[in-house]
Write a protein that holds these residues in place. Structure first.
Motif, PDB file in Angstrom:
ATOM      1  N   ALA A 208       0.821  -1.228   0.000  1.00 30.03           N
ATOM      2  CA  ALA A 208       0.000   0.000   0.000  1.00 30.03           C
ATOM      3  C   ALA A 208       0.844   1.262   0.000  1.00 30.03           C
ATOM      4  O   ALA A 208       0.464   2.283  -0.584  1.00 30.03           O
ATOM      5  CB  ALA A 208      -0.918   0.010   1.221  1.00 30.03           C
ATOM      6  N   GLU A 209       1.990   1.223   0.693  1.00 34.19           N
ATOM      7  CA  GLU A 209       2.787   2.455   0.866  1.00 34.19           C
ATOM      8  C   GLU A 209       4.240   2.084   1.094  1.00 34.19           C
ATOM      9  O   GLU A 209       4.540   1.058   1.730  1.00 34.19           O
ATOM     10  CB  GLU A 209       2.253   3.229   2.082  1.00 34.19           C
ATOM     11  N   LEU A 210       5.129   2.900   0.535  1.00 33.45           N
ATOM     12  CA  LEU A 210       6.557   2.759   0.808  1.00 33.45           C
ATOM     13  C   LEU A 210       7.017   3.985   1.564  1.00 33.45           C
ATOM     14  O   LEU A 210       6.666   5.114   1.196  1.00 33.45           O
ATOM     15  CB  LEU A 210       7.353   2.614  -0.495  1.00 33.45           C
ATOM     16  N   ASN A 211       7.801   3.775   2.634  1.00 34.73           N
ATOM     17  CA  ASN A 211       8.413   4.884   3.362  1.00 34.73           C
ATOM     18  C   ASN A 211       9.897   4.902   3.040  1.00 34.73           C
ATOM     19  O   ASN A 211      10.615   3.920   3.289  1.00 34.73           O
ATOM     20  CB  ASN A 211       8.148   4.731   4.859  1.00 34.73           C
ATOM     21  N   ILE A 212      10.317   6.012   2.469  1.00 37.64           N
ATOM     22  CA  ILE A 212      11.680   6.138   1.941  1.00 37.64           C
ATOM     23  C   ILE A 212      12.247   7.499   2.317  1.00 37.64           C
ATOM     24  O   ILE A 212      11.564   8.514   2.204  1.00 37.64           O
ATOM     25  CB  ILE A 212      11.682   5.983   0.404  1.00 37.64           C
ATOM     26  N   GLY A 213      13.506   7.499   2.771  1.00 35.69           N
ATOM     27  CA  GLY A 213      14.072   8.783   3.171  1.00 35.69           C
ATOM     28  C   GLY A 213      15.528   8.967   2.801  1.00 35.69           C
ATOM     29  O   GLY A 213      15.877   9.834   1.989  1.00 35.69           O
ATOM     30  N   HIS A 214      16.374   8.117   3.382  1.00 35.89           N
ATOM     31  CA  HIS A 214      17.820   8.343   3.252  1.00 35.89           C
ATOM     32  C   HIS A 214      18.255   8.468   1.792  1.00 35.89           C
ATOM     33  O   HIS A 214      18.993   9.389   1.421  1.00 35.89           O
ATOM     34  CB  HIS A 214      18.562   7.188   3.940  1.00 35.89           C
ATOM     35  N   ALA A 215      17.793   7.590   0.932  1.00 40.18           N
ATOM     36  CA  ALA A 215      18.216   7.607  -0.477  1.00 40.18           C
ATOM     37  C   ALA A 215      17.693   8.837  -1.216  1.00 40.18           C
ATOM     38  O   ALA A 215      18.367   9.368  -2.115  1.00 40.18           O
ATOM     39  CB  ALA A 215      17.727   6.353  -1.181  1.00 40.18           C
TER      40      ALA A 215
END
Ligand SMILES: CC(=O)[C@@H](O)[C@H](O)COP(=O)(O)O
Ligand SMILES: NCC(=O)COP(=O)(O)O
Length: 246
Positions: A208-215
């Motif tokens: 349903a959802e991807l949580n992405i930050g560092h990249a």
């Protein structure tokens, strides 16, 4: 349609490195929302190594999408969450010595504690997500805690050293997504995803959802923050089953 939660922790890492007022997490969040972020994720760690309490308060007043507040299972964090009232709260494991999150929350091994936390947050009207490994035992435990959402930890997939190991981890994630959906959970995923591995996860039916930050923060150094967020969302939508009529 698959959604993107942009984690702004490491925008704040840059600010905390020198104690300046820039870069602004508010500016980062609002630009990310305009670039396609469906939620803004932030991890208020017990050691406050990046996100600060005042960031959480300020962002809760200005976001136009959703706040996904990541937090440890502690009374301190439960109190903050019930005061700030984010739309979503994701319960994650924490160790002060860790460089970053090392694994999923052991829900099965601390069921009463996690169930109590889920009850406190749920009764406050906050949607609870449990950050867990791709493990049916943890999925069953999440269900037993009445958590409506889980986020599958994709770190072992992202950090796999060989294609064979990565393929094995991907299969574990595929099976976990299918099982989680079957037992009535919304299944999200995140940790360690980047521009070259995100499509493997985004293509999984039922995510349903991807949580992405560092990249995204790292890529923004070369292409700009808005473009980095927009590109990540484009990559996800390009392979998401519902985009392909799946
Ligand atoms: C739970 C998770 O995988 C990340 O969202 C978490 O925020 C990682 O911690 P750092 O952002 O401090 O690396
Ligand atoms: N829960 C995962 C998250 O919010 C971002 O993790 P990462 O992309 O910074 O590794």
């Amino acid at each position: 349609m698959i959604q993107l939660g942009v984690n702004i922790d490491h925008i704040v890492t840059i600010r905390q490195a020198r104690g300046t007022r820039y870069p602004s997490p508010v500016q980062a969040a609002l630009v990310a929302e305009s670039a396609g972020a469906d939620a803004i994720t932030l991890h208020l760690r017990e050691d406050r190594r990046h996100i600060q309490d005042h960031d959480v308060d300020t962002l809760s007043r200005v976001l136009t999408t959703r706040m996904n507040l990541e937090m440890a299972v502690t009374d301190e964090m439960l109190g903050i969450a019930c005061r700030v009232m984010p739309q979503d709260a994701c319960l994650v494991p924490e160790r002060r010595e860790e460089l970053t999150t090392e694994g999923g929350l052991d829900v099965a091994g601390q069921l009463d504690k996690v169930k109590r936390a889920c009850g406190v947050l749920g009764e406050a009207g906050i949607r609870v997500s449990l950050f867990i490994d791709a493990d049916p035992r943890q999925l069953d435990a999440a269900r037993a805690c009445d958590a409506p959402v889980v986020e599958i930890h994709t770190g072992r997939f992202a950090d796999a050293h060989s294609r064979a190991d990565q393929a094995g981890e991907l299969q574990r994630i595929v099976a976990a997504v299918e099982y989680g959906n079957r037992i009535g959970l919304q299944v999200n995923a995140g940790h360690g995803l980047h521009y070259h591995n995100v499509q493997d996860i985004a293509a999984i039916p039922g995510v349903a959802e991807l949580n992405i930050g560092h990249a995204i923060v790292a890529h923004a150094l070369f292409v700009g923050w808005e473009a980095a967020v927009r590109e990540m969302k484009r990559l996800m939508l390009a392979v998401a089953p519902e985009s392909r009529g799946g």
